[in-house]
Design a protein around this motif. Structure first.
Motif, PDB file in Angstrom:
ATOM      1  N   VAL A  27       0.854  -1.190   0.000  1.00  0.00           N
ATOM      2  CA  VAL A  27       0.000   0.000   0.000  1.00  0.00           C
ATOM      3  C   VAL A  27       0.889   1.238   0.000  1.00  0.00           C
ATOM      4  O   VAL A  27       1.745   1.411   0.875  1.00  0.00           O
ATOM      5  N   THR A  28       0.725   2.081  -1.007  1.00  0.00           N
ATOM      6  CA  THR A  28       1.391   3.379  -1.049  1.00  0.00           C
ATOM      7  C   THR A  28       0.325   4.435  -0.801  1.00  0.00           C
ATOM      8  O   THR A  28      -0.644   4.533  -1.551  1.00  0.00           O
ATOM      9  N   TYR A  29       0.497   5.238   0.267  1.00  0.00           N
ATOM     10  CA  TYR A  29      -0.528   6.213   0.619  1.00  0.00           C
ATOM     11  C   TYR A  29       0.100   7.572   0.878  1.00  0.00           C
ATOM     12  O   TYR A  29       1.289   7.696   1.168  1.00  0.00           O
ATOM     13  N   VAL A  79      -4.601   6.190  -2.141  1.00  0.00           N
ATOM     14  CA  VAL A  79      -3.714   5.027  -2.041  1.00  0.00           C
ATOM     15  C   VAL A  79      -3.537   4.362  -3.398  1.00  0.00           C
ATOM     16  O   VAL A  79      -4.317   4.576  -4.326  1.00  0.00           O
TER      17      VAL A  79
END
Length: 281
Positions: A248-250, A258
């Motif tokens: 997960v890139t947020y 995200v």
């Protein structure tokens, strides 16, 4: 029952690039090629059909040498223009959104080129032997009058189409630029953590042979654990399953923004292939 298949690769914001320069470089020769198509098609094909329709004369007689040459030029130019238009389709980037921009740009080049080429051909159309009546004395119908004004209608319709495509393409460029900005900002300043899949729903859509899912993911953020719902496209063997882990890139300033990627090290992924495999024919 049946899945939907889309032609294109999933968007990768880490590789997202604005396609402006490539599309402009391809757009100039593509527009010129379509201009040749419009000019040669108007004088080599439409002009002869127009004469035969209005006066019932044989426009393809023994003296039709120049028309035949124009038909050959039309055949060559439309092949070149179509090939360049196909190249523009991929010039927007190998993603669904990029291909959409490329398709709109190639449509603009085609309509603008035909408008310019057929407009330049207006003075060279052959005048009918009689205006308002067929030979020897049959009056024209409403359709005949439409055909009579064909030299102006062809570039006019193409020009209106080009104006519409300019507006559509401008909006598409703005939308894509904003999306690329958000994706690049997320890739550069976002934080990457491991999340857990709480729920998976197959959207019944396939993108270049890869299934698209709607997933519910829980991940640790600065303010505590958060749960988001997002879409992801994965190879079948990396398909998410309940309880599997994902990357997960947020955005720390907006944890709801995200990007979800599969975790290659997670052995639980791809464990439910039967739920989304396409039907066999």
């Amino acid at each position: 029952m049946f899945g939907t298949f889309e032609f294109g690769l999933p968007e990768d914001p880490r590789r997202a690039r604005r396609p402006g320069l490539r599309l402009w470089l391809l757009g100039v020769p593509t527009t010129l090629a379509w201009a040749v198509v419009g000019w040669s098609g108007a004088l080599g094909l439409l002009d002869g059909f127009r004469l035969m329709s209005l006066n019932r004369v044989d426009a393809w007689g023994a003296d039709a040498g120049p028309a035949v040459s124009l038909v050959l030029l039309f055949s060559i130019s439309i092949t070149v223009a179509s090939s360049l238009g196909f190249a523009m389709l991929w010039g927007g980037g190998m993603s669904l959104r990029g291909m959409g921009v490329g398709f709109r740009a190639s449509s603009l080049a085609a309509s603008l080129g035909i408008a310019l080429g057929s407009g330049a051909a207006i003075p060279s159309w052959t005048p009918p032997e009689a205006v308002g009546k067929r030979l020897p004395s049959e009056p024209w119908t409403d359709v005949d009058w439409v055909v009579y004004y064909e030299p102006y209608l062809v570039p006019g319709v193409a020009g209106v189409t080009a104006l519409v495509m300019i507006m559509v393409l401008g909006r598409a460029f703005v939308t894509k630029a904003e999306a690329d900005d958000r994706a690049q900002a997320l890739a550069q300043t976002g934080r990457q953590v491991m999340g857990t899949v709480l729920g998976v729903e197959f959207t019944n859509v396939w993108v270049m042979g890869n299934p698209r899912f709607t997933v519910q993911v829980r991940f640790p953020a600065d303010a505590g654990e958060r749960t988001v719902v997002a879409t992801m496209i994965t190879p079948p063997l990396q398909a998410p399953a309940r309880g599997s882990t994902v990357k997960v890139t947020y955005d720390p300033r907006d944890p709801d923004s995200v990007r979800i990627d599969p975790d290659p090290a997670d052995r639980a992924a791809g464990g439910n292939l039967g739920a989304f495999l396409p039907p066999l024919f």
